[in-house]
Each structure stands twice: as structure tokens, then as C-alpha cells.
Design an enzyme around this catalytic site. Structure first.
Site, PDB file in Angstrom:
ATOM      1  N   ASP A 156       0.951  -1.225  -0.202  1.00 45.85           N
ATOM      2  CA  ASP A 156      -0.151   0.053   0.081  1.00 45.85           C
ATOM      3  C   ASP A 156       0.909   1.293  -0.068  1.00 45.85           C
ATOM      4  O   ASP A 156       1.597   1.517   0.999  1.00 45.85           O
ATOM      5  CB  ASP A 156      -0.866  -0.135   1.350  1.00 45.85           C
ATOM      6  CG  ASP A 156      -2.070   0.775   1.287  1.00 45.85           C
ATOM      7  OD1 ASP A 156      -1.935   1.900   0.279  1.00 45.85           O
ATOM      8  OD2 ASP A 156      -2.728   0.913   2.095  1.00 45.85           O
ATOM      9  N   ASP A 201     -10.182   4.579  -1.456  1.00 48.13           N
ATOM     10  CA  ASP A 201     -10.885   3.677  -0.690  1.00 48.13           C
ATOM     11  C   ASP A 201     -12.652   3.689  -0.703  1.00 48.13           C
ATOM     12  O   ASP A 201     -12.983   4.622  -1.101  1.00 48.13           O
ATOM     13  CB  ASP A 201     -10.589   3.936   0.839  1.00 48.13           C
ATOM     14  CG  ASP A 201      -9.275   3.552   1.185  1.00 48.13           C
ATOM     15  OD1 ASP A 201      -8.222   3.239   0.235  1.00 48.13           O
ATOM     16  OD2 ASP A 201      -8.879   3.406   2.290  1.00 48.13           O
TER      17      ASP A 201
HETATM   18  C1  GLA Z   1      -5.626   2.269   2.653  1.00 45.80           C
HETATM   19  C2  GLA Z   1      -5.975   1.403   1.885  1.00 45.80           C
HETATM   20  C3  GLA Z   1      -7.089   0.544   2.580  1.00 45.80           C
HETATM   21  C4  GLA Z   1      -6.627   0.008   3.784  1.00 45.80           C
HETATM   22  C5  GLA Z   1      -5.794   1.036   4.708  1.00 45.80           C
HETATM   23  C6  GLA Z   1      -4.779   0.722   6.145  1.00 45.80           C
HETATM   24  O1  GLA Z   1      -6.406   3.221   3.059  1.00 45.80           O
HETATM   25  O2  GLA Z   1      -6.534   1.816   0.833  1.00 45.80           O
HETATM   26  O3  GLA Z   1      -7.653  -0.316   2.023  1.00 45.80           O
HETATM   27  O4  GLA Z   1      -5.439  -0.680   3.403  1.00 45.80           O
HETATM   28  O5  GLA Z   1      -4.837   1.979   3.842  1.00 45.80           O
HETATM   29  O6  GLA Z   1      -4.179   1.643   6.791  1.00 45.80           O
END
Ligand code: GLA
Length: 382
Positions: free
Chosen positions: A148, A208
């Protein structure tokens, strides 16, 4: 001088074939299915929650329906030991024992990190420790890594995204263990164009998701046009499922699941599997719907017609049939029609309702159904 040449050739062939293996379509040949801790548990997740998810999948019909990966998201990390090896925090304790437990249920397990100094939730990232972390995940026995971007923003430019992701891919390959590589970087730099070339098996195409119809539907219906980039071993990822988290009604969750199936999206349940309602379980495990997502041909569906808030999407299937979604994004019930000619079908065709497992009969040029507000009907036309 024959021997050294032969050795060199053999070594080269081995490297090339293991590199090819990592992006091989046998890894994630169909969109990955499983569960991820983030959408429900976020940073509160513990090893016990992960075990409970594995127990649920193994016993409630989800495993039979195809759910395989039990994925730990952010917030598992502790500090590094004197050798720099990442350790789990106290909520996770013995990581190898957790991995072994999930494997003992006939399931696979995933882990999470960031190419930056910190993860999104400000836990230890993999910056400067890529090979060491990949090896640690392999030693523990992990089968899947979600990587990520987040604070990598502070140390890299966006133009470096491909090389940053390739670096971790190469580190994973070096471990010799097949590990599904999930790129999480919200679609930056048109990732669908280069995700495969850096070894990605799936890549997030958006920021997200959350558990509201407006957000889910904007993401899902926005995926039209990305279908050329998906296929066996490499999938567009419009983010994890929110089905069962309580922020949408039944019709809205049917839209979520129908759309994700038509998109050949990864199906990672994001709810608390240990307490879900039978209604939620039915949505997640409807085998005819899951079969659309998991179809061997791996074609991502696309929009074939739109009239205001009424949309029709279609996904060609390996057996010659076509999965068709009738969607109503409007605020009141409406009838939605699929014209067979829009899918290149110039004859009458049989229509089956996949949610209710009912054959609806043969129709000559089109099929029309009443679709509730924010609802969906998923059909197979053959
Ligand atoms: C980002 C990702 C999410 C999750 C969070 C965790 O926002 O897009 O899917 O993994 O980080 O902190």
C-alpha cells in the site's frame, strides 16, 4: 569452456522462468477470493479475529463457494529486531502459529505492508527492508501481499511507482515462494497499463470504498473502460466488499455483489464473518453469482447501455453465455430492459435469474424486469 556456459544458461533460464512464474496466470488465475480485516476491524484487528475469520470461512460454506485468502491488513506490525527483521505487535504474537492455523483449515493467508517508511495507519513500512520483509513473509508462510503506497509519497515521486512496485515483486520472487502481489496505490499513473509488467496480480483502481451506496456505486459504475486490462493473473481491483457491514440495504448489497461479479473483481469480504446474518452469507455465497466473477475466461464486463440512472452491463462467459446486470441507480422502482442486439445476440435467447436460481424462459429480442431503487438483477442470457 562449455561447462561455465551451460551453467550460465541454466541459471539464466531458472531466473527467467521464476520471473515468468511470478506473473504467471496460475497465480490468481481467477480473481482472488477471501476476506480482509480492514473494512470491519480496521486497526482493532487481532490474531483472534483472523482465526475467527478462518474458522468461519472453513465451516459456513464460504470455502466451498471459493473464498480462500484470509488477509491481515494494516496494524499487525511491531518493531524490527536487531537484525532488522520485522516482528508482529502484541495483538498478533506468534505470526508463524497464526499462518499455520489458517493453513490447517485448507485456506491461504495474506499480509500487508507499504513501500514507504510507514503504512497508512503509521505502522512500520518496508522502505529499505524490501528483501528482508519479503523473506520474513515467506518464512512465516504467507501467500499474498497487499503493498500500500501511502507514505511512500514522502520518499518517492509518482513517476517511480513502477520501479518501487517492481522492487518488492523481485524480492518476493527471490524468496522462491509463490505470493500473490496486490498493488494498492489507488489507480495512480494509470496502474492498469503497467501493473502486469511489475508483477502485479491485482491493482486497486480507486481510492478507498466505504459502506455507503453512494461511494460503492460511484466506484463500481466508474470501472467501465478498464476491461481491456483485466485477465487471468492480473485483475483490476475496485476495492474490497462491504457486504454485511450494515451501511447499505439488501438491494444495495445485491448491486454491490452483482457489479463486482460482472467486473471480475477480487471478492474479498470485508465484514465480521463470525457474526454475519444468513442474508449476508447468502449474498456472499450465491454460487451462480460467484461463478460469474470466477468465470475461466476472465473477461471483465462493461456497460452496454444507459438511460439516465438505468444501466445494463454484460460479461461474456467461457460457455458462450453472457452474464447481464440490470441496474437501477435511481430513487424509485423502474423497469430496465436489455436489448439482445446490444450484446451481439441476434436470435431468441434463454434467460435465467442468477440470484433466485430460476429459468425465466426464452425471449426473442429483449428482456425487461422491474428493478427496485438502488437494486440489481443478475441474469444469464444464453
Ligand atoms: C489504505 C488502503 C485501505 C487500507 C488502509 C490501511 O487506506 O486503501 O484498503 O489498507 O490503507 O491503513
Amino acid at each position: 569452456m562449455k561447462t561455465p556456459n551451460l551453467i550460465f544458461c541454466a541459471a539464466f533460464a531458472l531466473v527467467v522462468s521464476s520471473l515468468a512464474d511470478a506473473a504467471d496466470s496460475t497465480l490468481a488465475a481467477t480473481p482472488p477470493m477471501g476476506w480482509n480485516s480492514w473494512n470491519h476491524f480496521a486497526c482493532k484487528v487481532t490474531a483472534a479475529d483472523v482465526r475467527a475469520a478462518a474458522d468461519a470461512i472453513a465451516s459456513n460454506g464460504m470455502k466451498d463457494a471459493g473464498y480462500t485468502y484470509v488477509n491481515i491488513d494494516d496494524c499487525w506490525q511491531g518493531t524490527r529486531d536487531e537484525q532488522g527483521r520485522i516482528q508482529p505487535n502484541a495483538k498478533f504474537g506468534d505470526m508463524k502459529a497464526l499462518v499455520d492455523y489458517v493453513h490447517s483449515k485448507g485456506l491461504k493467508i495474506g499480509i500487508y505492508s507499504s513501500p514507504g517508511l510507514k503504512t497508512c495507519a503509521k505502522y512500520e513500512g518496508s522502505y529499505g527492508h524490501e528483501e528482508q520483509d519479503a523473506q520474513q513473509y515467506a518464512n512465516w508462510g504467507f501467500d499474498y501481499l497487499k503493498y500500500d503506497w501511502c507514505s511512500a509519497e514522502k520518499v518517492y515521486q509518482h513517476s517511480q511507482l513502477p520501479e518501487v512496485y517492481r522492487k518488492m515483486h523481485d524480492a518476493l520472487v527471490k524468496t522462491g515462494k509463490p505470493i500473490v502481489f496486490s498493488l494498492c496505490q489507488y489507480g495512480y499513473e494509470l496502474v492498469w497499463r503497467w501493473g502486469t509488467s511489475v508483477g502485479g496480480n491485482l491493482w486497486r483502481t480507486t481510492e478507498d470504498i466505504n459502506d455507503h451506496y453512494d461511494r460503492m456505486s460511484v466506484i463500481g459504475f466508474d470501472q467501465d473502460g478498464l476491461e481491456p486490462f483485466a485477465g487471468p493473473g492480473h485483475w483490476n481491483d475496485p476495492d474490497m466488499l462491504e457486504v454485511g457491514n450494515g451501511g447499505m440495504n439488501h438491494d444495495e448489497y445485491l448491486t454491490h455483489m452483482s457489479l463486482w461479479a460482472l467486473l471480475a473483481a477480487p471478492l474479498l469480504a470485508g465484514n465480521d464473518l463470525s457474526t454475519m446474518s444468513p442474508e449476508t452469507l447468502d449474498i456472499l455465497t450465491n454460487k451462480e453469482v460467484v461463478a460469474v466473477d470466477q468465470d475461466a475466461k476472465g473477461i471483465q464486463g462493461h456497460r452496454i447501455s444507459q438511460e439516465g440512472p438505468l444501466e445494463v452491463w454484460a460479461k461474456p462467459l467461457a460457455d458462450g453465455g453472457i452474464a447481464v446486470g440490470l441496474f437501477n441507480r435511481g430513487e424509485s422502482k423502474n423497469s430496465v430492459t436489455v436489448n439482445f442486439k446490444d450484446m451481439g445476440v441476434k436470435r431468441s435467447a434463454r434467460v435465467r435469474d442468477l440470484w433466485s436460481h430460476k429459468d425465466l424462459g426464452s425471449f426473442s429480442a429483449n428482456y425487461t424486469a422491474e428493478v427496485p431503487r438502488h437494486g440489481a438483477i443478475l441474469l444469464k442470457v444464453q
